[in-house]
Motif scaffolding. Sequence first.
Motif, PDB file in Angstrom:
ATOM      1  N   UNK A 159     -33.490 -18.261 -11.162  1.00 48.62           N
ATOM      2  CA  UNK A 159     -32.355 -18.949 -10.394  1.00 48.62           C
ATOM      3  C   UNK A 159     -31.572 -19.892 -11.308  1.00 48.62           C
ATOM      4  N   UNK A 160     -32.553 -20.703 -12.106  1.00 50.03           N
ATOM      5  CA  UNK A 160     -31.893 -21.894 -12.939  1.00 50.03           C
ATOM      6  C   UNK A 160     -30.995 -21.284 -14.107  1.00 50.03           C
ATOM      7  N   UNK A 161     -31.687 -20.098 -14.515  1.00 48.34           N
ATOM      8  CA  UNK A 161     -30.977 -19.474 -15.701  1.00 48.34           C
ATOM      9  C   UNK A 161     -29.819 -18.976 -15.355  1.00 48.34           C
ATOM     10  N   UNK A 162     -29.650 -18.014 -14.301  1.00 52.25           N
ATOM     11  CA  UNK A 162     -28.377 -17.726 -13.969  1.00 52.25           C
ATOM     12  C   UNK A 162     -27.292 -18.606 -13.496  1.00 52.25           C
ATOM     13  N   UNK A 163     -27.793 -19.730 -12.786  1.00 51.00           N
ATOM     14  CA  UNK A 163     -26.808 -20.580 -12.138  1.00 51.00           C
ATOM     15  C   UNK A 163     -26.449 -21.516 -13.496  1.00 51.00           C
ATOM     16  N   UNK A 164     -27.355 -21.705 -14.554  1.00 49.60           N
ATOM     17  CA  UNK A 164     -26.711 -22.604 -15.465  1.00 49.60           C
ATOM     18  C   UNK A 164     -25.849 -21.644 -16.488  1.00 49.60           C
ATOM     19  N   UNK A 165     -26.024 -20.636 -16.859  1.00 47.94           N
ATOM     20  CA  UNK A 165     -25.019 -19.453 -17.625  1.00 47.94           C
ATOM     21  C   UNK A 165     -23.851 -19.549 -16.657  1.00 47.94           C
ATOM     22  N   UNK A 166     -23.956 -19.236 -15.454  1.00 50.61           N
ATOM     23  CA  UNK A 166     -22.646 -19.174 -14.561  1.00 50.61           C
ATOM     24  C   UNK A 166     -21.719 -20.174 -14.738  1.00 50.61           C
ATOM     25  N   UNK A 167     -22.431 -21.651 -14.773  1.00 50.33           N
ATOM     26  CA  UNK A 167     -21.615 -22.800 -14.800  1.00 50.33           C
ATOM     27  C   UNK A 167     -20.978 -22.917 -16.362  1.00 50.33           C
ATOM     28  N   UNK A 168     -21.824 -22.376 -17.359  1.00 47.50           N
ATOM     29  CA  UNK A 168     -21.101 -22.403 -18.661  1.00 47.50           C
ATOM     30  C   UNK A 168     -20.038 -21.655 -18.820  1.00 47.50           C
ATOM     31  N   UNK A 169     -20.291 -20.416 -18.423  1.00 45.70           N
ATOM     32  CA  UNK A 169     -19.207 -19.447 -18.275  1.00 45.70           C
ATOM     33  C   UNK A 169     -17.707 -20.100 -17.662  1.00 45.70           C
ATOM     34  N   UNK A 170     -17.876 -20.715 -16.458  1.00 44.74           N
ATOM     35  CA  UNK A 170     -16.717 -21.160 -15.567  1.00 44.74           C
ATOM     36  C   UNK A 170     -16.260 -22.200 -16.433  1.00 44.74           C
ATOM     37  N   UNK A 171     -17.116 -23.293 -17.094  1.00 47.95           N
ATOM     38  CA  UNK A 171     -16.497 -24.387 -17.781  1.00 47.95           C
ATOM     39  C   UNK A 171     -15.971 -23.879 -18.981  1.00 47.95           C
ATOM     40  N   UNK A 172     -16.499 -22.933 -19.762  1.00 44.87           N
ATOM     41  CA  UNK A 172     -15.906 -22.219 -20.870  1.00 44.87           C
ATOM     42  C   UNK A 172     -14.455 -21.768 -20.613  1.00 44.87           C
ATOM     43  N   UNK A 173     -14.172 -20.961 -19.524  1.00 45.78           N
ATOM     44  CA  UNK A 173     -13.160 -20.238 -19.097  1.00 45.78           C
ATOM     45  C   UNK A 173     -12.106 -21.102 -18.842  1.00 45.78           C
TER      46      UNK A 173
ATOM     47  N   UNK B 289     -11.882 -24.608 -19.485  1.00 43.89           N
ATOM     48  CA  UNK B 289     -11.626 -25.481 -20.908  1.00 43.89           C
ATOM     49  C   UNK B 289     -10.730 -24.617 -21.767  1.00 43.89           C
ATOM     50  N   UNK B 290     -10.883 -23.484 -21.824  1.00 39.93           N
ATOM     51  CA  UNK B 290     -10.006 -22.704 -22.798  1.00 39.93           C
ATOM     52  C   UNK B 290      -8.556 -22.312 -22.237  1.00 39.93           C
ATOM     53  N   UNK B 291      -8.775 -22.207 -20.936  1.00 35.61           N
ATOM     54  CA  UNK B 291      -7.430 -22.011 -20.262  1.00 35.61           C
ATOM     55  C   UNK B 291      -6.375 -23.314 -20.394  1.00 35.61           C
ATOM     56  N   UNK B 292      -7.181 -24.477 -20.189  1.00 35.80           N
ATOM     57  CA  UNK B 292      -6.623 -25.779 -20.333  1.00 35.80           C
ATOM     58  C   UNK B 292      -6.016 -25.951 -21.824  1.00 35.80           C
ATOM     59  N   UNK B 293      -6.899 -25.624 -22.528  1.00 39.93           N
ATOM     60  CA  UNK B 293      -6.469 -25.812 -24.198  1.00 39.93           C
ATOM     61  C   UNK B 293      -5.381 -24.841 -24.471  1.00 39.93           C
ATOM     62  N   UNK B 294      -5.331 -23.575 -24.051  1.00 37.67           N
ATOM     63  CA  UNK B 294      -4.224 -22.807 -24.261  1.00 37.67           C
ATOM     64  C   UNK B 294      -3.182 -22.876 -23.776  1.00 37.67           C
ATOM     65  N   UNK B 295      -3.189 -23.665 -22.427  1.00 39.01           N
ATOM     66  CA  UNK B 295      -1.961 -23.987 -21.790  1.00 39.01           C
ATOM     67  C   UNK B 295      -1.258 -25.199 -22.523  1.00 39.01           C
ATOM     68  N   UNK B 296      -1.943 -25.821 -23.107  1.00 39.88           N
ATOM     69  CA  UNK B 296      -1.139 -26.888 -24.045  1.00 39.88           C
ATOM     70  C   UNK B 296      -0.766 -26.393 -25.293  1.00 39.88           C
TER      71      UNK B 296
ATOM     72  N   UNK C  98      -5.125 -15.654 -19.678  1.00 39.38           N
ATOM     73  CA  UNK C  98      -5.431 -14.207 -20.406  1.00 39.38           C
ATOM     74  C   UNK C  98      -5.902 -14.385 -21.663  1.00 39.38           C
ATOM     75  N   UNK C  99      -5.555 -15.476 -22.504  1.00 34.80           N
ATOM     76  CA  UNK C  99      -5.903 -15.427 -23.973  1.00 34.80           C
ATOM     77  C   UNK C  99      -7.335 -16.216 -23.772  1.00 34.80           C
ATOM     78  N   UNK C 100      -7.643 -17.077 -22.683  1.00 35.34           N
ATOM     79  CA  UNK C 100      -8.924 -17.765 -22.504  1.00 35.34           C
ATOM     80  C   UNK C 100      -9.853 -16.613 -22.357  1.00 35.34           C
ATOM     81  N   UNK C 101      -9.411 -15.556 -21.244  1.00 42.59           N
ATOM     82  CA  UNK C 101     -10.419 -14.631 -20.983  1.00 42.59           C
ATOM     83  C   UNK C 101     -10.810 -13.743 -22.018  1.00 42.59           C
ATOM     84  N   UNK C 102      -9.696 -13.574 -23.048  1.00 42.93           N
ATOM     85  CA  UNK C 102     -10.015 -12.557 -24.411  1.00 42.93           C
ATOM     86  C   UNK C 102     -11.013 -13.311 -25.254  1.00 42.93           C
ATOM     87  N   UNK C 103     -10.891 -14.602 -25.270  1.00 43.00           N
ATOM     88  CA  UNK C 103     -11.627 -15.346 -26.321  1.00 43.00           C
ATOM     89  C   UNK C 103     -13.178 -15.366 -25.630  1.00 43.00           C
ATOM     90  N   UNK C 104     -13.242 -15.715 -24.295  1.00 44.55           N
ATOM     91  CA  UNK C 104     -14.653 -15.592 -23.681  1.00 44.55           C
ATOM     92  C   UNK C 104     -15.334 -14.264 -23.842  1.00 44.55           C
TER      93      UNK C 104
END
Length: 299
Positions: free
Chosen positions: A85-99, A101-108, A133-139
């Motif tokens: 559970x902790x592995x799945x939860x941690x990776x899901x949070x990482x993916x959400x933060x990455x997506x 964060x990248x969206x916020x960066x690309x919007x700027x 969409x740019x952030x999703x492609x990078x992810x």
Amino acid sequence: MVVYADMLFLENLLANCFILKLTSVMSGFPSTLWRILLSASVGSLYAVFAVIYQSNPLIASLLVKMLISMLMVLIAFRVRNTTDFLKRWGIMLLVAFMLGGCTYAFSGVLGESMLTYGGLMYISPQGVLKAFLFAAGLCIILVRPIGRILSGKAIREGNIVRVNVILGKRSARFNALIDTGNSLIDPLTGYPVMIVEAESVKDIVPPDVYNFFLSSKVSDGQIKDEINPSWKSRMHLIPFKSIGRENGILAGFRPDAIRVLHGNSFKELRNVIVGICGIKLSNNSRYTALIGPASLANI
């Protein structure tokens, strides 16, 4: 600003499905489509209620958001213990933060204005759709390299590993090639499938079952009544697509245990189906099975 509940739900549903799918790929933990949709729907409904009742500080609190994310993991993936559970939860949070964060960066970078409401970000056309969409492609590009780094495994694509399949008091040992092209999943259980030449497991399965695996009856998509009932509960029929074959059926079974030689000891794999094929997988017989990274995620 006017926020439409249906658009908010749809945007979050698509984003959550994307996050959960990337989590599955990055972690090597498979999930079925209906589980991902159900989990994403739960997260989307929460987003709608969080906006409607934003005056209630409890609904938008960090604790509730964490509980909702935990519930999404439990729905999307089969969890057997706390570590999984902790592995799945941690990776899901990482993916959400990455997506996010990248969206916020690309919007700027793209000069788009960030639209937020009730603590949520919107990706509608008047918002940051292009940046998303740019952030999703990078992810998508980064998901597999990051997954390999997180796993820290010495087992890599193209390696050949020793596999021991145990069924009752019998066992079969053979070599398996680690193949990222093998992403076959049993649709009923969501478990990854290891493809094995029939000859490699001939000695551990009953003759009638072995003959069924190699017969044309498999393509009917039904397990025949003449199969022993104790074996019918183990057997799985897995649909697949390959070059020149759009709707194939692969018969397989669920063994008592599968162990893979990793380092100097055998490590047990959990929740892996053995799929039986009647053709040679290697011209030089260096290996007689194909195993995907998802099968090795728990080593």
